[in-house]
Design an enzyme around this catalytic site. Structure first.
Site, PDB file in Angstrom:
ATOM      1  CD  GLU A   1       0.447  -1.552   8.046  1.00 41.54           C
ATOM      2  OE1 GLU A   1       0.034  -0.768   8.938  1.00 41.54           O
ATOM      3  OE2 GLU A   1       0.972  -1.167   6.989  1.00 41.54           O
TER       4      GLU A   1
ATOM      5  CE  LYS B   1       3.044  -5.749   3.863  1.00 40.78           C
ATOM      6  NZ  LYS B   1       2.475  -4.702   4.734  1.00 40.78           N
TER       7      LYS B   1
ATOM      8  CD  GLU C   1       7.766  -0.188   7.701  1.00 45.10           C
ATOM      9  OE1 GLU C   1       6.854  -0.935   7.286  1.00 45.10           O
ATOM     10  OE2 GLU C   1       7.955   0.971   7.264  1.00 45.10           O
TER      11      GLU C   1
ATOM     12  CG  ASP D   1      -0.348  -0.009   2.523  1.00 51.06           C
ATOM     13  OD1 ASP D   1       0.891  -0.104   2.603  1.00 51.06           O
ATOM     14  OD2 ASP D   1      -1.089   0.091   3.528  1.00 51.06           O
ATOM     15  CB  SER D   2       4.577   1.754  -0.167  1.00 49.50           C
ATOM     16  OG  SER D   2       4.788   0.569  -0.911  1.00 49.50           O
TER      17      SER D   2
ATOM     18  CG  ASP E   1       0.248  -4.078   2.052  1.00 46.26           C
ATOM     19  OD1 ASP E   1       0.139  -4.883   2.990  1.00 46.26           O
ATOM     20  OD2 ASP E   1       1.014  -3.091   2.081  1.00 46.26           O
TER      21      ASP E   1
HETATM   22  O1  KIV Z   1       3.487  -1.100   1.594  1.00 46.56           O
HETATM   23  C1  KIV Z   1       4.670  -1.479   1.623  1.00 46.56           C
HETATM   24  O2  KIV Z   1       5.455  -1.218   0.703  1.00 46.56           O
HETATM   25  C2  KIV Z   1       5.105  -2.251   2.775  1.00 46.56           C
HETATM   26  C3  KIV Z   1       6.554  -2.603   2.886  1.00 46.56           C
HETATM   27  C4  KIV Z   1       7.397  -1.401   3.055  1.00 46.56           C
HETATM   28  C5  KIV Z   1       6.806  -3.611   3.918  1.00 46.56           C
HETATM   29  O3  KIV Z   1       4.313  -2.593   3.595  1.00 46.56           O
END
Ligand code: KIV
Length: 271
Positions: free
Chosen positions: A118, A116, A185, A48-49, A87
């Site tokens: 969090e 993924k 992280e 989600d970056s 994500d």
């Molecule tokens: O969204 C992302 O890119 C991440 C990584 C930095 C682990 O969660």
């Protein structure tokens, strides 16, 4: 051609057993996926970056499941050899277990092989339900960017003993709930190493030192495509933003001088 990377093959990798570190890179589109694949990474994280590095938002809270699915699809259509992890964005796994499973399924239908999310012990029911739906889950602890407001900014986590203890309990709970790997992280290296030693699943570090079972970085950071001051854990291996600016400037100059297009770049009528 080497075989595709699978969830069981990632789950089995621990440096303490002599395995090579797991290489994880984010990607958000088909060209990025092809680069990650050709470079031999093990896992592509459609993170989600995306919100920050592609869509220009100040934080990751601005992307939803539809946006993530759009980019998971673009990555998956490149048919990369690395495992594709999608994500789950903020609020896609916070409301209810049912909502979480449906949202995870959207990313799988878009092409993700795992998702993924969090957070620690409060997420255990969600992780268990997604795993029960046959969708592999990667956890993410420490500096969790979706908690930016709760954390009061992007700060290194688990620096004090009670917080480090809580992180360890969260990590063990996620492993017990069925996570196949865990991102750590923004935590001190000794804390990450302790969690890594305590788990049978691999840890993937970002700003968590060299003691993890793998490392993840953001595509745009590695390639010098991101703006602003990078955190200290980022190592840039290219300066593609300046290389791209230079290339586009040369093309613009050729258009303005009439040097582009040339005869052999032009269609002509036959005869
Ligand atoms: O969204 C992302 O890119 C991440 C990584 C930095 C682990 O969660």
């Amino acid at each position: 051609m080497p075989d595709s990377v699978t969830v069981p093959s990632v789950r089995a990798r621990k440096r303490s057993r002599g395995d090579a570190p797991i290489v994880v890179l984010t990607a958000y589109d088909a060209p990025g996926a092809r680069i990650a694949d050709a470079a031999g990474v093990d896992v592509i994280l459609v993170g989600d970056s995306l919100a920050n590095v592609v869509l220009g938002h100040p934080d990751t809270l601005q992307v939803d499941v539809a946006a993530m699915a759009h980019h998971v699809g673009a990555v998956a259509r490149a048919r990369p050899r690395p495992l594709v992890v999608g994500d789950l964005p903020w609020m896609s796994y916070h409301v209810s277990v049912e909502d979480t499973v449906r949202n995870a399924a959207v990313l799988v239908r878009a092409g993700a092989q795992a998702v993924k999310l969090e957070g620690g012990r409060p997420r255990v029911p969600m992780v268990e339900a997604v795993v029960a739906a046959e969708i592999p889950v990667m956890g993410h602890l420490g500096l969790t960017p979706q908690s930016v407001h709760a954390m009061g900014g992007y700060k290194v986590q688990a620096k004090e003993a009670p917080a480090a203890e809580a992180l360890l309990l969260d990590a063990k709970a996620l492993e017990a709930a069925g996570c196949f790997a865990l991102v750590l992280e923004g935590v001190p290296d000794v804390v990450a190493a302790r969690v890594t030693d305590a788990l049978g699943i691999p840890t993937i570090g970002i700003g968590a030192g060299a003691g993890c079972d793998g490392q993840v970085l953001v595509f745009h950071d590695v390639l010098g495509l991101s703006e602003g001051r990078a955190p200290k854990f980022v190592r840039r291996y290219a300066e593609l933003a300046s290389a791209a600016t230079e290339a586009v400037s040369r093309w613009a100059a050729d258009v303005r001088s009439g040097a582009f297009p040339a005869e052999d770049e032009t269609y002509h009528l036959p005869g």
